[in-house]
Design a protein around this motif. Sequence first.
Motif, PDB file in Angstrom:
ATOM      1  N   ARG A 114      -4.373   6.517  -5.130  1.00 58.38           N
ATOM      2  CA  ARG A 114      -4.520   6.747  -6.526  1.00 58.38           C
ATOM      3  C   ARG A 114      -5.670   7.623  -6.687  1.00 58.38           C
ATOM      4  O   ARG A 114      -6.692   7.535  -7.516  1.00 58.38           O
ATOM      5  CB  ARG A 114      -4.633   5.365  -7.457  1.00 58.38           C
ATOM      6  N   ASP A 165      -9.753   5.892  -4.145  1.00 61.40           N
ATOM      7  CA  ASP A 165      -8.540   6.160  -3.843  1.00 61.40           C
ATOM      8  C   ASP A 165      -7.729   4.923  -3.583  1.00 61.40           C
ATOM      9  O   ASP A 165      -6.366   4.923  -3.922  1.00 61.40           O
ATOM     10  CB  ASP A 165      -8.279   7.163  -2.656  1.00 61.40           C
ATOM     11  N   ALA A 181       5.546   3.199  -1.143  1.00 63.19           N
ATOM     12  CA  ALA A 181       4.923   2.088  -0.663  1.00 63.19           C
ATOM     13  C   ALA A 181       5.594   1.382   0.425  1.00 63.19           C
ATOM     14  O   ALA A 181       6.493   1.147   0.360  1.00 63.19           O
ATOM     15  CB  ALA A 181       4.566   1.267  -2.109  1.00 63.19           C
ATOM     16  N   GLY A 233      -4.834   2.734  -1.109  1.00 61.05           N
ATOM     17  CA  GLY A 233      -3.989   3.104  -0.233  1.00 61.05           C
ATOM     18  C   GLY A 233      -3.972   2.655   1.197  1.00 61.05           C
ATOM     19  O   GLY A 233      -5.035   1.949   1.348  1.00 61.05           O
ATOM     20  N   ALA A 241      -0.712   0.518  -4.899  1.00 61.94           N
ATOM     21  CA  ALA A 241      -1.813   0.072  -3.834  1.00 61.94           C
ATOM     22  C   ALA A 241      -2.637  -0.882  -4.351  1.00 61.94           C
ATOM     23  O   ALA A 241      -3.341  -0.926  -5.442  1.00 61.94           O
ATOM     24  CB  ALA A 241      -2.434   1.229  -3.355  1.00 61.94           C
ATOM     25  N   GLN A 271       0.879  -1.217  -0.060  1.00 65.94           N
ATOM     26  CA  GLN A 271       0.269  -0.083  -0.158  1.00 65.94           C
ATOM     27  C   GLN A 271       0.576   1.227   0.034  1.00 65.94           C
ATOM     28  O   GLN A 271       2.047   1.389   0.605  1.00 65.94           O
ATOM     29  CB  GLN A 271      -0.936   0.027   1.196  1.00 65.94           C
ATOM     30  N   ASP A 272       0.296   2.149  -0.599  1.00 65.34           N
ATOM     31  CA  ASP A 272       1.176   3.732  -0.694  1.00 65.34           C
ATOM     32  C   ASP A 272       0.194   4.714  -0.448  1.00 65.34           C
ATOM     33  O   ASP A 272      -0.904   4.357   0.224  1.00 65.34           O
ATOM     34  CB  ASP A 272       1.829   3.702  -1.852  1.00 65.34           C
ATOM     35  N   SER A 324       2.190  -1.180 -10.895  1.00 59.80           N
ATOM     36  CA  SER A 324       1.675   0.202 -10.982  1.00 59.80           C
ATOM     37  C   SER A 324       0.206   0.141 -11.742  1.00 59.80           C
ATOM     38  O   SER A 324       0.342  -0.077 -12.938  1.00 59.80           O
ATOM     39  CB  SER A 324       2.516   1.096 -11.521  1.00 59.80           C
ATOM     40  N   ASP A 376       4.574   9.266   0.927  1.00 61.07           N
ATOM     41  CA  ASP A 376       3.458   8.262   0.040  1.00 61.07           C
ATOM     42  C   ASP A 376       4.306   7.075  -0.432  1.00 61.07           C
ATOM     43  O   ASP A 376       3.719   6.328  -1.437  1.00 61.07           O
ATOM     44  CB  ASP A 376       2.722   9.208  -0.640  1.00 61.07           C
ATOM     45  N   SER A 402      -0.086   4.233  -9.099  1.00 62.06           N
ATOM     46  CA  SER A 402       0.018   3.600  -7.713  1.00 62.06           C
ATOM     47  C   SER A 402      -0.080   2.451  -7.755  1.00 62.06           C
ATOM     48  O   SER A 402      -0.570   1.760  -8.558  1.00 62.06           O
ATOM     49  CB  SER A 402      -1.327   4.149  -6.769  1.00 62.06           C
TER      50      SER A 402
END
Length: 589
Positions: free
Chosen positions: A246, A256, A279, A258, A368, A242-243, A362, A277, A366
């Motif tokens: 998006r 989103d 990952a 994350g 995530a 997770q980061d 990706s 942010d 993101s």
Amino acid sequence: MRAVGDRAGIIDLDHLDRVMSVASQLRELALPGVIEIVPAASTVLVTAVDRAAVQRVVEAMERIDAARPVAVGDGRAIVIDVSYDGEDLDEVAALTSLSRDAVIRAHTETQWLGAFGGFAPGFVYLAGADGRLDVPRRATPRTRVPAGSVALAGVFSAVYPGDSPGGWQLIGRTEQLMWDQRADPPALIGPGDRVRFRAVRESVEMAVEPVASAVDDRDLSREQMREPAAVIEGVGMQVLVQDGGRAGHASLGVTDSGALDSGALRLANALVGNPADAAGLEVLNGGLRLRAERELTVAVSGAEVPLTIEAADGTEAAEALERAPQMDAAFVLRAGERLELGSASSGMRAYLAVRGGIAGTSMLGSVAYDSLAKLGTAPLRPGDPLHLADAPANADPRPRIPARATGGHATLRAVAGPRDDWFSAAAIASFVRQDWRVTAESNRIGIRLHGAALSRLDLGELPSEGVVSGSIQVPPSGQPVLFLADHPVTGGYPVIATVIDEDLDRAAQLRPGDTLNFVLVDADDVGEPRVAEPREPAERAVRFSIEIDGRRHSVTVAREVAAALERLAAVGNEAELVEVLTALAAAAR
């Protein structure tokens, strides 16, 4: 424009044409700080980085003419080939008093316009001018609608991008992919696009895009593929990459996602010198075990988990013990050593950051994992390699340990609405007066709560509209659902209140059986975080029934015992749960 928490607002309009016009004009203004503009059947949801950006939207509404026609030629022209052999084609013909051929002609002769995104990536509501095809949803939704199904509901048409439950009327099928994560853009249809359906006689089969693997070779350099930084040896209940998420793609049906506890991930990243942010790993209730392939700088934050370093030979060597890792502090993991995160004693999700960040698959900027849409880096499994993303160093981390909910209870600040007027004053008073219990059905999509049911004043059907992380939706059962990061983009039940952004991290750490209460605040003055406040005495006994060997037994247990049973169910400890329930049933007899 109604407040939606402290960082969003929803604009009520009286016609879809006005919805699309307002959404188009807001996009043209490109207001600073605006993240999402989400049109729906009769509303436009706007989310922003802060309250000041929301206020800029309020001021901009004075300059917007909702009656201004939308320029139809702005979008792309898309043709979709359809085999019109849907299971509900005859039903649609009966509902519209048209023949099968006339239904097909009406559908193919209409120029459809991409209006807004739906419940899944690639699902787009298509608006058309032909009122002859206005049909209701099915009385009983199907548990599975095949990918590629072409459907009607109300004044809209749509194509299901993947297998999913659904209640639309099915009139045909297409083999064209509605969502291809390798394409740019990944959605075949977007808001403003012009769509024509073309009848073909051949039977078609949907080409379904496979779910991405945990590591996509095309996202990694050759050097990274040769030399993983670590190898996953155990994952417990769940380990996700997770980061920061998006944000900005809700119009495509993508939320989103994350890290659920973004503050914990930011802290772990700051401690190892990563951007906020970058990952990391989100570990559900502990259980992660990994082996370092080279020296790594690591930090763990979030839920309280015991950290153990095991030497390369499988022993807890003296030098490893001298470097006993602590939560919320950076430490070194040497090549060959293993790090294990034990079961959480407090909280639900721990976050592990490695200097350089974790690489992954990706999607829309993101890596995530989105558990609802199944986008991004798939859940990790034993044997998966971990590669570093070579994230730039953060020169000024200034780590700050976020506030945590303690004692199994949290007090969350929320802004009333946007649909609080669907509830009586008594229901709203009950909403804020009582403690709500977190159930075992909770996950990254939302927290399902249990308490005294909330009754609605308005029993009508709410047209689907945009929702955000923190939206508290109340379905007909009266038991609220608090949406988290993987929530659907739109929802069809009224939202009684919306938790402010700052308090969502605390919600992410609640465990099954924990309790929470809500405090209503003003969107422009949310105040300071609330500690768990003294509450009215809760009901100490919980009554339920158990069915064993076809016989149902009524059991009354202490509230604490019921909470313990919820936890056993949540962690999947079936053997112990059955043993306890059998003993309770024997006592009841």
